[in-house]
Design a protein around this motif. Sequence first.
Motif, short mmCIF file in Angstrom:
data_model
loop_
_atom_site.label_atom_id
_atom_site.label_comp_id
_atom_site.label_asym_id
_atom_site.label_seq_id
_atom_site.Cartn_x
_atom_site.Cartn_y
_atom_site.Cartn_z
N ALA A 57 2.16 1.80 -3.47
CA ALA A 57 1.07 2.29 -4.31
C ALA A 57 0.79 3.77 -4.05
O ALA A 57 0.57 4.55 -5.00
CB ALA A 57 -0.20 1.47 -4.07
N GLU A 58 0.81 4.18 -2.79
CA GLU A 58 0.58 5.58 -2.45
C GLU A 58 1.70 6.47 -2.97
O GLU A 58 1.48 7.57 -3.46
CB GLU A 58 0.44 5.73 -0.93
CG GLU A 58 0.27 7.16 -0.44
CD GLU A 58 -1.02 7.81 -0.91
OE1 GLU A 58 -1.14 9.04 -0.79
OE2 GLU A 58 -1.91 7.08 -1.40
N ARG B 296 9.20 7.53 -7.20
CA ARG B 296 8.95 6.34 -8.00
C ARG B 296 10.18 6.09 -8.87
O ARG B 296 10.22 6.38 -10.06
CB ARG B 296 7.72 6.54 -8.89
CG ARG B 296 7.31 5.27 -9.63
CD ARG B 296 6.04 5.48 -10.43
NE ARG B 296 6.14 6.60 -11.35
CZ ARG B 296 5.12 7.07 -12.06
NH1 ARG B 296 3.93 6.52 -11.95
NH2 ARG B 296 5.28 8.09 -12.89
N ALA C 95 0.83 -1.21 0.00
CA ALA C 95 0.00 0.00 0.00
C ALA C 95 0.86 1.25 0.00
O ALA C 95 0.53 2.26 -0.65
CB ALA C 95 -0.93 -0.01 1.21
N ASN D 141 3.53 5.86 -5.62
CA ASN D 141 3.36 5.98 -7.06
C ASN D 141 2.23 6.94 -7.42
O ASN D 141 2.31 7.69 -8.39
CB ASN D 141 3.09 4.60 -7.66
CG ASN D 141 4.31 3.70 -7.62
OD1 ASN D 141 5.43 4.19 -7.46
ND2 ASN D 141 4.10 2.41 -7.74
N ARG D 142 1.14 6.90 -6.62
CA ARG D 142 0.03 7.82 -6.87
C ARG D 142 0.48 9.27 -6.69
O ARG D 142 0.14 10.15 -7.50
CB ARG D 142 -1.11 7.53 -5.89
CG ARG D 142 -2.35 8.40 -6.13
CD ARG D 142 -3.23 8.47 -4.92
NE ARG D 142 -2.56 9.08 -3.78
CZ ARG D 142 -2.36 10.39 -3.67
NH1 ARG D 142 -2.76 11.23 -4.60
NH2 ARG D 142 -1.74 10.87 -2.61
#
Length: 368
Positions: free
Chosen positions: A178-179, A240, A175, A181-182
């Motif tokens: 993912a955060e 990232r 998670a 990358n967001r």
Amino acid sequence: MSNEQWQVLKDIAERLNGETELQPMLQGVLQQLLPLTGLTTGWIFLIDERGKHTLTASVNLPPALEKTGCDALKRGGCWCVDRFKNGTLHKATNLIHCKRIEEAIQDNECEVDDIVDHATVPLQAGGERFGILNVASPGKTDLSKEELALLESVALQIGSAIKRVQLTAQEKEVALVAERNRLARDLHDSVNQLLFSMNLTAKAGSMMQDVEQSKDAFGTIQHLAQEAIHEMRSLIWQLRPKGLEQGIVQAITTYADLISLPVKVKQDGVADIPSPIEERLWRISQEALNNAKKHADADKVWITIQKERDSVTFTIEDNGIGFDMSALDSLPTVGLSGMKERIEEAGGSFELESAIGRGTTIQATIPF
């Protein structure tokens, strides 16, 4: 089994199902388990895939084992750990002589509170093995089949809970990535595009104006916007990092190219470095390269990454201006301080050498 004992087992199950951190979970369960079994002393070793054991929980240890921060339990080997490591410990083992306590007696150390034997129970679930539970009591030399069965039942629950906590930690890591990358996408889609538009506008304005001062002002805007875009791209890449999925060496060289700093990387055995260690090395590398570029005025950097059996050593050397270490009370830059903190947080060592006109060398060793 009495109603009170059933209630304790229920409380243990609830704790195992509710906790999300290993150490408090295991410490709490051990405190609940001992009164249920009539035993007084216990400790839990978690043992990793390399066979390294860690004392994770303990209750009412005798002074000989508790002395100097439980050093007698943390160092060396013993029968129960050795059997776990060689795969011969499959079920609860009745009270056996404790090598660690024997050594404490031979060394004439502190009291052992009449504890010389302990029972050992493997912590396992679904074919995976996590560690061992040891329990003892003064003068106790034997456990009944019912007592051993109870310990095995609780140990199985503990093993299942350890697996659950590990999976939860992995999910959190996924998670987090993912955060990250967001956030990188959002930065690119909003701030980066805005700065790009500012740059184009300033460039067009400088070409249209005849007044010299206006042209200078637009030129300044253009310069600042270009710098901001460069910094933003660097930040996005840090959030990232393109290339980390191909390994730490690719990530380092790509980032060095991004900030226009020539770097040579030499590596040995880094292909199988655990992912958390690899990411920590990556963050340390970023700080080191930024420090060499911004503060050391270096135009060449050499990096060596050497993997040992249970550690990795990272060395970075630059040809920058260097500094006089004897004249400093603390590290000269925030970047160096950040590197030292990251390394020490991982239980590693940080060494720094520098001299005016002779560059700077940093060596970090991180265990895993």
